[in-house]
Design a protein around this motif. Structure first.
Motif, short mmCIF file in Angstrom:
data_model
loop_
_atom_site.label_atom_id
_atom_site.label_comp_id
_atom_site.label_asym_id
_atom_site.label_seq_id
_atom_site.Cartn_x
_atom_site.Cartn_y
_atom_site.Cartn_z
N LEU A 1 0.82 -1.21 0.00
CA LEU A 1 0.00 0.00 0.00
C LEU A 1 0.85 1.26 0.00
CD1 LEU A 1 -2.87 1.26 0.37
CD2 LEU A 1 -2.48 1.08 2.83
N PHE A 2 1.88 1.32 0.85
CA PHE A 2 2.67 2.56 0.94
C PHE A 2 3.56 2.73 -0.28
CE2 PHE A 2 2.35 3.09 5.87
CZ PHE A 2 1.00 3.36 5.74
N ILE B 1 -4.84 8.27 7.29
CA ILE B 1 -6.23 8.27 6.81
C ILE B 1 -7.23 8.14 7.97
CG2 ILE B 1 -6.62 5.78 6.43
CD1 ILE B 1 -7.64 6.54 3.60
N GLY C 1 0.45 -4.41 16.52
CA GLY C 1 -0.57 -3.66 15.79
C GLY C 1 -0.14 -3.20 14.41
P1 5GP Z 1 0.30 0.42 11.54
O1 5GP Z 1 -0.98 -0.12 12.14
O2 5GP Z 1 0.83 -0.52 10.47
O3 5GP Z 1 1.34 0.83 12.52
O4 5GP Z 1 -0.10 1.77 10.83
C1 5GP Z 1 -0.67 1.83 9.56
C2 5GP Z 1 -1.36 3.16 9.47
O5 5GP Z 1 -1.65 3.43 8.10
C3 5GP Z 1 -2.69 3.23 10.22
O6 5GP Z 1 -2.63 4.27 11.19
C4 5GP Z 1 -3.72 3.50 9.13
O7 5GP Z 1 -4.75 4.37 9.54
C5 5GP Z 1 -2.87 4.09 8.01
N1 5GP Z 1 -3.39 3.83 6.69
C6 5GP Z 1 -3.87 2.64 6.22
N2 5GP Z 1 -4.23 2.77 4.94
C7 5GP Z 1 -3.97 4.06 4.59
C8 5GP Z 1 -4.16 4.79 3.37
O8 5GP Z 1 -4.62 4.29 2.34
N3 5GP Z 1 -3.80 6.10 3.39
C9 5GP Z 1 -3.29 6.71 4.51
N4 5GP Z 1 -2.97 7.98 4.41
N5 5GP Z 1 -3.09 6.03 5.66
C10 5GP Z 1 -3.44 4.74 5.70
#
Ligand code: 5GP
Ligand code: ZN
Length: 113
Positions: free
Chosen positions: A4-5, A30, A92
């Motif tokens: 995704l990133f 997001i 998480g």
């Molecule tokens: P993790 O849980 O892996 O530490 O953090 C992933 C973060 O990415 C989450 O806070 C989630 O809200 C954010 N995120 C997931 N999908 C997207 C997206 O498509 N765009 C953006 N800007 N953030 C996203």
């Protein structure tokens, strides 16, 4: 690889970019968990913090420098902000491309949930 990133870096998926250079991108989360919630990522794909190699040391240092700059720009540096890296599922982590969360704008609690 369907990351995704990496797709956000390639602009295949839109994001609210707040910082962009050759090595690092930062954008608004997001689903913000605080008034300020920015993600700072290396453009190089690194899946988790366990995958950081010695050759990445300078890049990781720069990741923190960019986070500091953004915290100052948002006016939260002096009040306080939290930097979070979730590594693997029990912590998480949901997106397996290394990212630094910048969280600020409210009182943070400890221990974290
Ligand atoms: P993790 O849980 O892996 O530490 O953090 C992933 C973060 O990415 C989450 O806070 C989630 O809200 C954010 N995120 C997931 N999908 C997207 C997206 O498509 N765009 C953006 N800007 N953030 C996203
Ligand atoms: Zn990636």
């Amino acid at each position: 690889m369907d990351c995704l990133f990496c797709r956000i870096i390639k602009k295949e998926i839109p994001a609210k970019t707040v910082y962009d250079d050759e090595e690092i991108l930062a954008f608004e989360d997001i689903n913000p968990q605080a008034p300020v919630h920015v993600l700072v990522i290396p453009k190089k794909h690194i899946s988790t913090s366990l995958d950081i190699r010695e050759g990445d040391n300078e890049l990781i240092g720069r990741l923190f420098q960019v986070a500091n700059k953004l915290a100052r720009d948002r006016g939260v540096a002096e009040k306080g902000f939290r930097l979070v890296v979730n590594c693997n599922r029990e912590a998480g982590q949901t997106v397996f491309h290394l990212h630094l969360h910048i969280l600020a704008g409210r009182v943070m609690h400890w221990p974290p949930g």
